[in-house]
Design an enzyme around this catalytic site. Structure first.
Site, mmCIF file in Angstrom:
data_model
loop_
_atom_site.group_PDB
_atom_site.id
_atom_site.type_symbol
_atom_site.label_atom_id
_atom_site.label_comp_id
_atom_site.label_asym_id
_atom_site.label_seq_id
_atom_site.Cartn_x
_atom_site.Cartn_y
_atom_site.Cartn_z
ATOM 1 N N LYS A 112 0.828 -1.216 0.000
ATOM 2 C CA LYS A 112 0.000 0.000 0.000
ATOM 3 C C LYS A 112 0.856 1.256 0.000
ATOM 4 O O LYS A 112 0.509 2.246 -0.647
ATOM 5 C CB LYS A 112 -0.937 0.008 1.210
ATOM 6 C CG LYS A 112 -2.075 -0.996 1.077
ATOM 7 C CD LYS A 112 -3.127 -0.784 2.143
ATOM 8 C CE LYS A 112 -4.218 -1.833 2.055
ATOM 9 N NZ LYS A 112 -5.217 -1.714 3.116
ATOM 10 N N LYS A 195 -4.775 -11.259 -6.544
ATOM 11 C CA LYS A 195 -6.051 -11.393 -5.834
ATOM 12 C C LYS A 195 -7.018 -10.300 -6.284
ATOM 13 O O LYS A 195 -6.599 -9.216 -6.701
ATOM 14 C CB LYS A 195 -5.822 -11.320 -4.324
ATOM 15 C CG LYS A 195 -5.424 -9.949 -3.840
ATOM 16 C CD LYS A 195 -5.522 -9.815 -2.326
ATOM 17 C CE LYS A 195 -5.127 -8.372 -1.980
ATOM 18 N NZ LYS A 195 -5.102 -8.024 -0.597
ATOM 19 N N LYS A 198 -10.024 -4.398 -3.929
ATOM 20 C CA LYS A 198 -10.681 -3.097 -4.056
ATOM 21 C C LYS A 198 -9.755 -2.068 -4.662
ATOM 22 O O LYS A 198 -10.166 -1.240 -5.446
ATOM 23 C CB LYS A 198 -11.048 -2.570 -2.655
ATOM 24 C CG LYS A 198 -12.290 -3.187 -2.060
ATOM 25 C CD LYS A 198 -12.586 -2.560 -0.698
ATOM 26 C CE LYS A 198 -12.586 -3.663 0.332
ATOM 27 N NZ LYS A 198 -13.459 -3.484 1.474
#
Ligand code: TYM
Length: 332
Positions: A112, A195, A198
């Site tokens: 992130k 994966k 979002k």
């Protein structure tokens, strides 16, 4: 009854199929057998910038989706993280027990922060896993139902809990991750080596539960597969087809082996058409229910108020004990 705790971020508004199959579906099942605490983690959400009005709406939308997925406030404690101040209070103590290097090894943080860039990465994003440690330990959870991407955070929780217990005396239950093998990681429809996410998946790669079912069917039908034609489960060589097979198996309750047999001699189109139907049959009523719950924000807020009260009763007790063990004087 053993206790479970888990959380989901309200960001993005709609949950996706990975959230549901990786976590929320298990939450619904575990409320029948466990003392279950589930929360919408709005404190975690602001580690990435959020628009206040959107965040408010997303939090209610998250609750509406959890209810639509079958969570029953009579059977579990359903609450909003920011309603229970003990989370940030215990997080501070846990921050002071976590090594900087230890926190630096969290792979979700690495991913992130790489995306946010050096300037956009907040200290909150860095300490996020330690807030999650507090989330879990406050409720003395035995098990934490999550997808594979959260395993490392549950392991960190065990390590920090063991350290606290060693230093200050037996205080916290060491939690175990509850991860179902078949749904631990649902993959992106367009990039089946990653994966479904979002923040990382392309629009076409992700199945949003609140999308028009027709749109979802289309996405499934244009999922990336491979240049062969055999329907065979082989995650290494055929990640796209394997992802479709495991989705189909999970949603229909059949096994991958049975599906392989029934699709013998058939093409990818048949599998995609069937899966599109299975998904939309599930998602259409889910979506209708969620939107109906969303129509009554006062009722959602009432669910959260009751949940917060139940959660605080447990969290408050744990926090008071932890503060005492650490050596803080009681406030009287
Ligand atoms: P979040 O909001 O990113 O995801 C919610 C849940 O969905 C699972 N998940 C998946 N499972 C399988 N395949 C996928 N592609 C997939 N994508 C997401 C996640 O593993 C998760 O279980 N940090 C957590 C929220 C949290 C939490 C907690 C969880 C905060 N405090 C305490 C457990 C206990 C998160 O961001 O999940």
């Amino acid at each position: 009854r053993p206790r479970v705790l888990s959380g989901i971020q309200p960001t993005a508004g709609s949950f996706h199929l990975g959230n549901y199959l990786g976590a929320v579906r298990q939450w619904q099942q575990l409320q029948e057998t466990h003392d279950a605490f589930y929360m919408v983690v709005d404190l975690h959400a602001i580690t990435i910038p959020q628009d206040p009005a959107t965040l408010r709406q997303s939090s209610r939308l998250a609750v509406a989706q959890l209810l639509a997925a079958g969570l029953d406030p009579e059977r579990c404690t359903l609450f909003l993280q920011s309603h229970v101040p003990e989370h940030t209070q215990l997080a501070w103590v846990m921050n002071c027990l976590t090594g900087f290097g230890e926190a630096s090894r969290m792979t979700q943080f690495k991913d992130k922060s790489a995306k946010q860039g050096a300037e956009g990465t907040t200290v909150g994003l860095f300490t996020y896993p330690i807030l999650q440690v507090a989330d879990i330990l406050l409720y003395q959870a035995d098990q934490v139902p999550v997808g594979e991407d959260q395993r490392q955070h549950v392991e960190l929780t065990r390590d920090v809990a063991a350290r606290f217990n060693h230093r200050f005396g037996e205080s916290f239950t060491l939690p175990a991750p509850y991860i179902l093998k078949d749904t631990a990681k649902i993959y992106d429809l367009q990039d089946p080596s990653s994966k479904m996410s979002k923040s990382a998946s392309s629009e076409k790669g992700i199945v949003w539960l609140l999308d028009e079912p027709k749109k979802t069917a289309k996405k499934i039908k244009s999922a990336v597969t491979d240049t062969e034609s055999e329907i065979r489960y082989d995650p290494e060589k055929k990640p796209g087809v394997s992802n479709l097979l495991s989705l189909c198996a999970t949603l229909t309750g059949s096994t991958v082996a049975d599906l392989e047999k029934s699709y013998e001699g058939k093409g990818y189109g048949a599998l995609k058409t069937d899966l599109a139907e299975v998904v939309t049959e599930w998602v259409a009523p889910f979506r209708a229910k969620a939107l109906e719950y969303l129509d009554d924000p006062a009722a959602l807020d009432a669910v959260l108020a009751r949940g917060a009260e139940k959660a605080r009763a447990v969290a408050g007790e744990t926090l008071a004990r932890a503060y005492d063990r650490v050596g803080f004087l009681p406030p009287v």
